[in-house]
Design a protein around this motif. Structure first.
Motif, PDB file in Angstrom:
ATOM      1  N   VAL A   1       0.844  -1.205   0.000  1.00 36.61           N
ATOM      2  CA  VAL A   1       0.000   0.000   0.000  1.00 36.61           C
ATOM      3  C   VAL A   1       0.876   1.250   0.000  1.00 36.61           C
ATOM      4  O   VAL A   1       0.642   2.184  -0.777  1.00 36.61           O
ATOM      5  CB  VAL A   1      -0.968  -0.018   1.201  1.00 36.61           C
ATOM      6  N   LEU A   2       1.899   1.276   0.837  1.00 39.19           N
ATOM      7  CA  LEU A   2       2.788   2.442   0.890  1.00 39.19           C
ATOM      8  C   LEU A   2       3.600   2.590  -0.390  1.00 39.19           C
ATOM      9  O   LEU A   2       3.782   3.700  -0.893  1.00 39.19           O
ATOM     10  CB  LEU A   2       3.721   2.333   2.094  1.00 39.19           C
ATOM     11  N   ALA A   3       4.081   1.479  -0.930  1.00 39.17           N
ATOM     12  CA  ALA A   3       4.914   1.520  -2.136  1.00 39.17           C
ATOM     13  C   ALA A   3       4.140   2.002  -3.352  1.00 39.17           C
ATOM     14  O   ALA A   3       4.686   2.689  -4.214  1.00 39.17           O
ATOM     15  CB  ALA A   3       5.512   0.141  -2.415  1.00 39.17           C
ATOM     16  N   THR A   4       2.859   1.658  -3.439  1.00 41.26           N
ATOM     17  CA  THR A   4       2.060   2.029  -4.603  1.00 41.26           C
ATOM     18  C   THR A   4       1.280   3.331  -4.410  1.00 41.26           C
ATOM     19  O   THR A   4       0.677   3.835  -5.353  1.00 41.26           O
ATOM     20  CB  THR A   4       1.057   0.913  -4.944  1.00 41.26           C
ATOM     21  N   ASN A   5       1.294   3.845  -3.196  1.00 43.62           N
ATOM     22  CA  ASN A   5       0.502   5.045  -2.873  1.00 43.62           C
ATOM     23  C   ASN A   5      -0.978   4.831  -3.176  1.00 43.62           C
ATOM     24  O   ASN A   5      -1.686   5.766  -3.543  1.00 43.62           O
ATOM     25  CB  ASN A   5       1.028   6.283  -3.619  1.00 43.62           C
ATOM     26  N   GLN A   6      -1.425   3.602  -3.063  1.00 47.90           N
ATOM     27  CA  GLN A   6      -2.828   3.248  -3.304  1.00 47.90           C
ATOM     28  C   GLN A   6      -3.341   2.440  -2.119  1.00 47.90           C
ATOM     29  O   GLN A   6      -2.641   1.575  -1.618  1.00 47.90           O
ATOM     30  CB  GLN A   6      -2.971   2.389  -4.572  1.00 47.90           C
ATOM     31  N   ARG A   7      -4.555   2.702  -1.699  1.00 49.34           N
ATOM     32  CA  ARG A   7      -5.111   1.932  -0.589  1.00 49.34           C
ATOM     33  C   ARG A   7      -6.198   0.962  -1.039  1.00 49.34           C
ATOM     34  O   ARG A   7      -6.946   0.427  -0.241  1.00 49.34           O
ATOM     35  CB  ARG A   7      -5.606   2.855   0.504  1.00 49.34           C
ATOM     36  N   ARG A   8      -6.283   0.720  -2.347  1.00 51.36           N
ATOM     37  CA  ARG A   8      -7.317  -0.176  -2.870  1.00 51.36           C
ATOM     38  C   ARG A   8      -7.268  -1.567  -2.262  1.00 51.36           C
ATOM     39  O   ARG A   8      -8.309  -2.161  -1.990  1.00 51.36           O
ATOM     40  CB  ARG A   8      -7.235  -0.272  -4.389  1.00 51.36           C
ATOM     41  N   ALA A   9      -6.065  -2.095  -2.046  1.00 50.40           N
ATOM     42  CA  ALA A   9      -5.937  -3.442  -1.472  1.00 50.40           C
ATOM     43  C   ALA A   9      -6.560  -3.481  -0.075  1.00 50.40           C
ATOM     44  O   ALA A   9      -7.312  -4.401   0.260  1.00 50.40           O
ATOM     45  CB  ALA A   9      -4.476  -3.867  -1.424  1.00 50.40           C
ATOM     46  N   ILE A  10      -6.265  -2.484   0.731  1.00 53.65           N
ATOM     47  CA  ILE A  10      -6.819  -2.409   2.089  1.00 53.65           C
ATOM     48  C   ILE A  10      -8.333  -2.216   2.027  1.00 53.65           C
ATOM     49  O   ILE A  10      -9.079  -2.838   2.779  1.00 53.65           O
ATOM     50  CB  ILE A  10      -6.165  -1.248   2.877  1.00 53.65           C
ATOM     51  N   GLU A  11      -8.800  -1.351   1.122  1.00 58.57           N
ATOM     52  CA  GLU A  11     -10.235  -1.101   1.001  1.00 58.57           C
ATOM     53  C   GLU A  11     -10.983  -2.364   0.577  1.00 58.57           C
ATOM     54  O   GLU A  11     -12.075  -2.637   1.074  1.00 58.57           O
ATOM     55  CB  GLU A  11     -10.489   0.031   0.007  1.00 58.57           C
ATOM     56  N   THR A  12     -10.393  -3.133  -0.331  1.00 61.37           N
ATOM     57  CA  THR A  12     -11.022  -4.374  -0.791  1.00 61.37           C
ATOM     58  C   THR A  12     -11.180  -5.351   0.365  1.00 61.37           C
ATOM     59  O   THR A  12     -12.246  -5.931   0.571  1.00 61.37           O
ATOM     60  CB  THR A  12     -10.204  -5.013  -1.927  1.00 61.37           C
ATOM     61  N   ILE A  13     -10.127  -5.534   1.133  1.00 62.46           N
ATOM     62  CA  ILE A  13     -10.174  -6.443   2.280  1.00 62.46           C
ATOM     63  C   ILE A  13     -11.169  -5.922   3.316  1.00 62.46           C
ATOM     64  O   ILE A  13     -11.984  -6.680   3.855  1.00 62.46           O
ATOM     65  CB  ILE A  13      -8.778  -6.604   2.900  1.00 62.46           C
ATOM     66  N   SER A  14     -11.125  -4.654   3.597  1.00 62.61           N
ATOM     67  CA  SER A  14     -12.008  -4.065   4.603  1.00 62.61           C
ATOM     68  C   SER A  14     -13.473  -4.247   4.234  1.00 62.61           C
ATOM     69  O   SER A  14     -14.283  -4.638   5.070  1.00 62.61           O
ATOM     70  CB  SER A  14     -11.712  -2.570   4.768  1.00 62.61           C
ATOM     71  N   ARG A  15     -13.821  -3.964   3.002  1.00 68.60           N
ATOM     72  CA  ARG A  15     -15.224  -4.067   2.587  1.00 68.60           C
ATOM     73  C   ARG A  15     -15.732  -5.501   2.653  1.00 68.60           C
ATOM     74  O   ARG A  15     -16.886  -5.733   2.971  1.00 68.60           O
ATOM     75  CB  ARG A  15     -15.395  -3.492   1.193  1.00 68.60           C
ATOM     76  N   LYS A  16     -14.851  -6.459   2.375  1.00 66.48           N
ATOM     77  CA  LYS A  16     -15.246  -7.872   2.473  1.00 66.48           C
ATOM     78  C   LYS A  16     -15.608  -8.216   3.921  1.00 66.48           C
ATOM     79  O   LYS A  16     -16.362  -9.138   4.172  1.00 66.48           O
ATOM     80  CB  LYS A  16     -14.129  -8.787   1.983  1.00 66.48           C
ATOM     81  N   CYS A  17     -15.054  -7.477   4.870  1.00 66.98           N
ATOM     82  CA  CYS A  17     -15.327  -7.694   6.294  1.00 66.98           C
ATOM     83  C   CYS A  17     -16.448  -6.781   6.796  1.00 66.98           C
ATOM     84  O   CYS A  17     -16.785  -6.811   7.977  1.00 66.98           O
ATOM     85  CB  CYS A  17     -14.079  -7.407   7.118  1.00 66.98           C
ATOM     86  N   GLY A  18     -16.989  -5.955   5.917  1.00 66.47           N
ATOM     87  CA  GLY A  18     -18.030  -5.021   6.333  1.00 66.47           C
ATOM     88  C   GLY A  18     -17.488  -3.769   7.003  1.00 66.47           C
ATOM     89  O   GLY A  18     -18.203  -3.076   7.704  1.00 66.47           O
TER      90      GLY A  18
END
Length: 110
Positions: free
Chosen positions: A51-68
């Motif tokens: 996430v830090l290397a790509t300056n994108q938080r999409r990976a974290i957002e994807t995981i988070s949304r799957k957990c509600g």
């Protein structure tokens, strides 16, 4: 994207992840973790570096949304917490006003 908005190569992302983690992460590792044809996935211990290397938080957002859940950057999270406190404060004020009204009724009857 880098800090200037320029697209990063996968090799640059791997190099940044290596710098952030202290573990050697190669272009080959990154390709294997993201390839549909490979049964591999990125170890979760590298997610924050990705996430830090790509300056994108999409990976974290994807995981988070799957957990509600919803992931918010620090400033937005603090604003959300502030808003919750404001809402609690309004509820407490309303409850205090109810008690004050009841107290006035009781005092008037005496």
């Amino acid at each position: 994207m880098d800090e200037r908005g320029l697209e990063l190569s996968r090799a640059a992302v791997a190099a940044r992840m290596t710098d952030l983690t202290g573990d050697e992460i190669t272009l080959s590792n990154l390709n294997n973790w993201t390839a549909v044809s490979h049964p591999h996935s990125m170890p979760s211990k590298y997610l924050s570096a990705f996430v830090l290397a790509t300056n994108q938080r999409r990976a974290i957002e994807t995981i988070s949304r799957k957990c509600g859940l919803f992931a918010l950057p620090g400033e937005e999270a603090l604003r959300a917490a502030w808003q919750r406190l404001d809402e609690k404060e309004k509820e407490i004020r309303a409850e205090k006003n109810k008690h004050l009204t009841l107290l006035k009724v009781v005092v008037e009857k005496e």
